[in-house]
Design an enzyme around this catalytic site. Structure first.
Site, PDB file in Angstrom:
ATOM      1  N   THR A   1      36.301  36.405  63.246  1.00  0.00           N
ATOM      2  CA  THR A   1      37.244  37.114  62.655  1.00  0.00           C
ATOM      3  C   THR A   1      38.204  37.752  63.860  1.00  0.00           C
ATOM      4  O   THR A   1      37.419  38.675  64.560  1.00  0.00           O
ATOM      5  CB  THR A   1      36.871  37.942  61.573  1.00  0.00           C
ATOM      6  OG1 THR A   1      35.602  38.856  61.953  1.00  0.00           O
ATOM      7  CG2 THR A   1      36.460  37.217  60.357  1.00  0.00           C
TER       8      THR A   1
ATOM      9  N   GLU B   1      42.587  42.587  68.086  1.00  0.00           N
ATOM     10  CA  GLU B   1      41.745  42.683  69.568  1.00  0.00           C
ATOM     11  C   GLU B   1      42.673  41.729  70.602  1.00  0.00           C
ATOM     12  O   GLU B   1      43.401  40.769  70.140  1.00  0.00           O
ATOM     13  CB  GLU B   1      40.349  41.894  69.359  1.00  0.00           C
ATOM     14  CG  GLU B   1      39.280  42.818  68.550  1.00  0.00           C
ATOM     15  CD  GLU B   1      39.654  42.765  66.865  1.00  0.00           C
ATOM     16  OE1 GLU B   1      38.737  43.332  66.388  1.00  0.00           O
ATOM     17  OE2 GLU B   1      40.481  41.948  66.681  1.00  0.00           O
TER      18      GLU B   1
ATOM     19  N   ASP C   1      43.909  38.318  61.145  1.00  0.00           N
ATOM     20  CA  ASP C   1      44.322  38.995  59.926  1.00  0.00           C
ATOM     21  C   ASP C   1      45.809  39.657  60.147  1.00  0.00           C
ATOM     22  O   ASP C   1      45.833  41.077  60.500  1.00  0.00           O
ATOM     23  CB  ASP C   1      43.095  40.038  59.676  1.00  0.00           C
ATOM     24  CG  ASP C   1      43.482  40.655  58.336  1.00  0.00           C
ATOM     25  OD1 ASP C   1      44.185  40.190  57.512  1.00  0.00           O
ATOM     26  OD2 ASP C   1      42.988  41.654  58.112  1.00  0.00           O
TER      27      ASP C   1
ATOM     28  N   ASP D   1      28.450  42.969  52.099  1.00  0.00           N
ATOM     29  CA  ASP D   1      27.423  42.065  52.825  1.00  0.00           C
ATOM     30  C   ASP D   1      25.939  42.416  52.360  1.00  0.00           C
ATOM     31  O   ASP D   1      25.377  41.615  52.454  1.00  0.00           O
ATOM     32  CB  ASP D   1      27.732  42.329  54.488  1.00  0.00           C
ATOM     33  CG  ASP D   1      27.698  44.093  54.716  1.00  0.00           C
ATOM     34  OD1 ASP D   1      27.787  44.550  53.873  1.00  0.00           O
ATOM     35  OD2 ASP D   1      27.784  44.120  55.890  1.00  0.00           O
TER      36      ASP D   1
END
Length: 565
Positions: free
Chosen positions: A163, A167, A211, A414
């Site tokens: 994902t 970055e 994203d 999660d």
């Protein structure tokens, strides 16, 4: 300017659609015009289809559909339903035709494929682009879309998700090179259940999900273009009259080793960049409900961009899954990279080490881990397919229906998935920690970022733990665990109940009592020394009250200096 040639190749999709192969000698921007012409032709075909369908409906008395349906004219209603089904099937064929192959520049691959035996050189000379208009990832296959690996008829054993948000390329490259290191180890040292040596590169694929295209770092876009699995030239903002929700690229790339001379094994890349930012959970939904559902891999592994798996991490994951069929999911050791750089990094390094040395091994023995971190975790597809994934994404699709408790609980989805795997109906899957699977992750470097991260974790963790404790009975009523395993799991849940109630509600108080005791010992003696200790105690208590007050209303950013003090 060189001319453009079009050929067609047959896909292995469920329809008999033909995919155009756009062949050009260079990547000049002039390729945009023929591509636009092709998509405009698809739009014309859509209008013709709508006209044909409208004519059919008119002949059957479309304006009387509602009245006939109310009166119970089943024959008429079935005729309209059949026409609608034919229209939808034809629309799926059109959507399949939006998937095109375009050539990558020869500089991308050059002579790097001489050491690999290939049945079809098109695998590395062409990239496949799909402008996906499906909003709900669960409808990806239903809407007629396919994946290139399906066309190649390859059995994917290991599917990896990375994902990506904003970055930079160095962060993403660190993760991809770590995966490439693991591919070499899997190819040379892993042994399959049937005795075959080595996991071939054709049995492994990497899905990179970015994203929000507007949030993408330009260095990532540039590097992806150089590696062959992205091209800004072919992007389509809308297709068949519908805005594109995901730009999907599929290509088999080669990465250079650190010395820059030899190559890693080929890496099958599926690169999807969403047109809108919808969050990490939505990216996981594309990975699981769209891509994994179509390819049906044996194992799925999740990484965050910036997490670098050590060379033997994936081998340890696959070996453990293969050796223990009842292990439904697992996680390895997450380390902080270069912990000596900053104070905050050192704190996180110590915290993670303590967690992996004390907490996770005990939970692993019992068979239930309280959390499987999205930065590095692995799942057996059969264990999460169905109800576990439905519960995992419940907060994504039912936000309007969530109450305050559920809204906080799904901040830590999660942790919800952990319970759903262990309590899956009729199954006896357990969760384990594998210390040999090691990955390095980037620590949070700013105090405010760390506070926001931990605030989110604490809110979600507390409510998710209450959910898990409230559904503990499902271990006995629904799961297929043995009686002994159920007893062990129940004991763990009772322990977690005590930790949740005592640790969460009285943790600060316990720490203050311990600090007071230590100060009394450290500053025991003359009266002036005791006064200093008493002053330090009051200072700490005042800081606690101050932080409580400023956090009732303010976000961390405006009061950053107070938190730092």
């Amino acid at each position: 300017m060189e001319t453009l040639t079009q050929i067609a190749t047959t896909t292995a999709a469920s329809t008999d659609a033909e995919l155009p192969d756009l062949l050009v000698a260079n990547t000049d921007v002039t390729i945009q015009s023929p591509i636009d012409e092709y998509y405009q032709a698809l739009t014309v075909r859509l209008e013709e289809l709508k006209t044909e369908f409208t004519n059919i409906e008119a002949k059957t008395g479309h304006e009387q559909t509602f009245e006939d349906y109310i009166q119970g004219d089943k024959e008429f209603a079935e005729g309209v339903q059949q026409n609608s089904q034919r229209y939808y099937d034809a629309l799926k064929v059109l959507r399949a035709d939006t998937q095109i192959f375009y050539p990558v520049p020869s500089e991308v691959y050059r002579d790097e494929w001489d050491d690999v035996i290939m049945d079809d050189t098109m695998e590395y000379t062409h990239c496949r682009y799909t402008p996906v208009v499906t909003e709900d990832p669960r409808d990806f296959g239903i809407d007629g879309y396919t994946l290139r690996l399906q066309r190649e008829d390859r059995r994917i054993r290991l599917l990896i998700c990375v994902t990506l948000y904003n970055e930079d390329q160095d962060t993403l490259r660190k993760t991809l090179l770590g995966i490439c290191d693991n591919l070499e180890v899997l190819y040379e040292k892993f042994t399959l259940a049937d005795g075959r040596k080595g996991l071939d590169w054709q049995e492994v694929a990497v899905v990179i999900i970015q994203d929000g295209m507007m949030m993408a770092d330009q260095s990532v876009i540039a590097a992806a273009t150089v590696q062959g699995f992205f091209s800004p030239v072919v992007l389509q903002e809308d297709v068949l009259g519908t805005p594109t929700s995901l730009h999907l690229f599929e290509y088999t790339a080669r990465y250079k080793k650190h010395a820059g001379i030899d190559n890693y094994p080929p890496l099958q890349v599926i690169f999807g960049t969403k047109t809108k930012n919808k969050g990490k959970l939505d990216s996981h939904c594309w990975f699981f409900d769209a891509f994994s559902y179509l390819m049906q891999p044996e194992y799925c592994v999740l990484f965050d961009a910036g997490t670098r798996p050590m060379p033997t991490a994936l081998k340890a994951v696959c070996t453990h899954f293969q050796r223990y069929p009842n292990v439904g999911a697992l996680t390895g050791e997450l380390r902080v990279e270069r912990p000596y750089r900053t104070y905050l990094a050192s704190v996180q390094y110590c915290e993670w080490k303590v967690s992996h040395l004390l907490q996770k091994p005990v939970e692993s023995i019992c068979g239930f881990l309280t959390v499987l971190p999205g930065a590095f975790s692995a799942f057996r597809w059969l264990a999460i397919d169905g109800e576990p994934l439905r519960r995992y994404f419940y907060g994504l699709y039912s936000q309007a229906e969530l109450n305050a408790f559920e809204a906080n609980m799904y901040l830590a989805e999660d942790r919800i998935l952990c319970l759903e795997v262990v309590a899956k109906k009729g199954c006896q899957y357990r969760l384990e920690y594998v210390k040999e699977a090691v990955a390095e992750a980037d620590p949070v470097t700013r105090l405010i970022s760390l506070m926001k991260q931990r605030r989110r974790w604490l809110n979600g963790t507390f409510f998710a733990m209450l959910y898990a404790l409230g559904n503990m009975s499902r271990i006995w009523s629904e799961s297929g665990h043995s009686f002994g395993r159920k007893l062990v799991l129940t004991s763990e849940f009772f322990y977690l109940t005590l930790v949740t109630l005592i640790g969460t509600w009285f943790g600060i108080g316990i720490f203050f009592v311990m600090l007071t005791t230590l100060l009394e010992v450290a500053f025991g003696g003359p009266g002036w020394l005791q006064a200093i200790g008493y002053g330090v105690e009051l200072l700490y208590l005042s800081l606690l009250v101050t932080q409580l007050i400023i956090n009732l209303k303010n976000k961390p950013e405006p009061v950053e200096k107070i938190h730092s003090f």
